[in-house]
Design a protein around this motif. Structure first.
Motif, short mmCIF file in Angstrom:
data_model
loop_
_atom_site.label_atom_id
_atom_site.label_comp_id
_atom_site.label_asym_id
_atom_site.label_seq_id
_atom_site.Cartn_x
_atom_site.Cartn_y
_atom_site.Cartn_z
N ILE A 100 0.84 -1.19 0.00
CA ILE A 100 0.00 0.00 0.00
C ILE A 100 0.88 1.24 0.00
CG2 ILE A 100 -1.85 1.21 1.24
CD1 ILE A 100 -2.42 -1.50 2.62
N ALA A 101 0.42 2.29 -0.68
CA ALA A 101 1.16 3.55 -0.72
C ALA A 101 0.19 4.71 -0.82
CB ALA A 101 2.15 3.58 -1.90
N GLU A 105 3.50 5.95 -7.10
CA GLU A 105 4.93 5.72 -7.21
C GLU A 105 5.54 5.21 -5.90
OE1 GLU A 105 3.56 8.76 -7.98
OE2 GLU A 105 3.37 8.31 -10.14
N GLY A 106 4.77 5.11 -4.84
CA GLY A 106 5.30 4.69 -3.55
C GLY A 106 5.69 5.90 -2.72
N PRO A 107 6.46 5.69 -1.63
CA PRO A 107 7.04 4.41 -1.18
C PRO A 107 5.98 3.43 -0.72
CG PRO A 107 7.31 6.09 0.50
CD PRO A 107 6.76 6.80 -0.70
N TRP A 108 6.29 2.14 -0.91
CA TRP A 108 5.33 1.08 -0.65
C TRP A 108 5.51 0.48 0.74
CZ3 TRP A 108 1.41 0.53 -3.93
CH2 TRP A 108 1.57 1.08 -5.21
N ALA A 109 4.40 0.10 1.33
CA ALA A 109 4.42 -0.58 2.61
C ALA A 109 5.03 -1.97 2.46
CB ALA A 109 2.99 -0.72 3.16
N GLU A 110 5.42 -2.53 3.58
CA GLU A 110 5.80 -3.94 3.58
C GLU A 110 4.57 -4.76 3.18
OE1 GLU A 110 8.82 -5.40 4.14
OE2 GLU A 110 9.51 -3.32 4.01
N PRO A 111 4.76 -5.88 2.49
CA PRO A 111 3.59 -6.63 2.01
C PRO A 111 2.74 -7.18 3.14
CG PRO A 111 5.61 -7.90 1.71
CD PRO A 111 6.04 -6.52 2.12
#
Length: 255
Positions: A100-101, A105-111
């Motif tokens: 999730i972001a 473009e992110g930054p993305w959470a840990e899955p």
């Protein structure tokens, strides 16, 4: 005396997120199409979120109402092992890793991982006739439902201790334990205004503000209480808790 306040969610999208924008779904075979189709149906049935597919070049919503999702179908398998009696027991397993972001473009959470194992005997009277597509769809449904339950806000609460050592804060504490938060807020604010040197007034008011969803104000009040009584574990735990919600951005999607 104790008061109920919101407990941290498993996956916290904040207070205002109502749109799930799917940036990409990757996976083997036709799994991305099945996941998207399943998400569309389950979101519509759930009724809390709206679902959209992110289009490159589209407008980015930074208001906090939109959560951007990237989903990796990490497992998409169908097997037909035999049991001790030699009977075929078809099984389908699906495992989703969702990141999730706040922007595409992110930054993305840990899955965040969800998954399900479905056996043919659960979906067909004759297990040997269960089709791979049917079992994979059922497993996808369960995985997506688990994901949406984690994302949707829930009325989760935890009980925390009020500081009632001073008689000045007891009227507000009594109101707070009854769930009369606005009355408690008014009482604590008056005490805090008249006695800014009293750490219990800042702390108790912080608890009420947090229960009402005003996390930034709660953080400031807890900080004030800790500055006056730095060795108090009750105060420090409250400050650490609210800061974890407000400032834990290693995942890329703080509340």
């Amino acid at each position: 005396m104790r008061i109920a306040r919101p407990a941290p969610a498993v996956v916290d999208l904040g207070l205002h997120a109502r749109v799930l924008s799917v940036v990409r779904v990757t996976g083997p075979e036709d799994s991305p199409a099945v996941v998207i189709h399943t998400l569309q149906g389950r979101v519509a049935r759930q009724g809390h979120f709206q679902l959209e597919e992110w289009k490159p070049g589209g407008q980015v919503d930074t208001s906090g109402r939109t959560a951007y999702l990237a989903i990796d179908v990490a497992e998409w398998s169908f097997t037909s092992p035999r049991n001790r009696d030699g009977e075929v027991e078809p099984q389908a397993r699906v495992r989703l890793l969702t990141r999730i972001a706040r922007t595409p473009e992110g930054p993305w959470a840990e899955p965040y991982e969800t998954g399900a194992l479905v056996e043919g005997s659960e979906s067909a009277s004759d297990a040997s006739r269960a089709r791979p597509a049917d079992l994979l769809l059922e497993s996808t449904l369960r995985s997506v439902d688990d994901l949406l339950r984690a994302l949707a806000p829930r009325p989760r609460v935890e009980e925390v201790e009020l500081d009632v050592d001073s008689p000045l804060v007891r009227p507000g504490a009594t109101a707070a334990t009854r769930g009369e938060f606005e009355d408690a807020r008014a009482s604590f604010e008056e005490v805090h205004s008249r006695h800014p040197e009293l750490p219990a007034a800042a702390y108790d008011l912080g608890l009420v503000m947090e229960a009402l969803g005003h996390w930034e104000e709660a953080e400031a009040l807890y900080t004030d209480a800790v500055s006056k009584k730095p060795d108090d574990r009750l105060y420090r735990d409250a400050l650490d808790s609210v800061r974890a919600r407000l400032h834990t951005s290693a995942s890329g999607f703080p509340p």
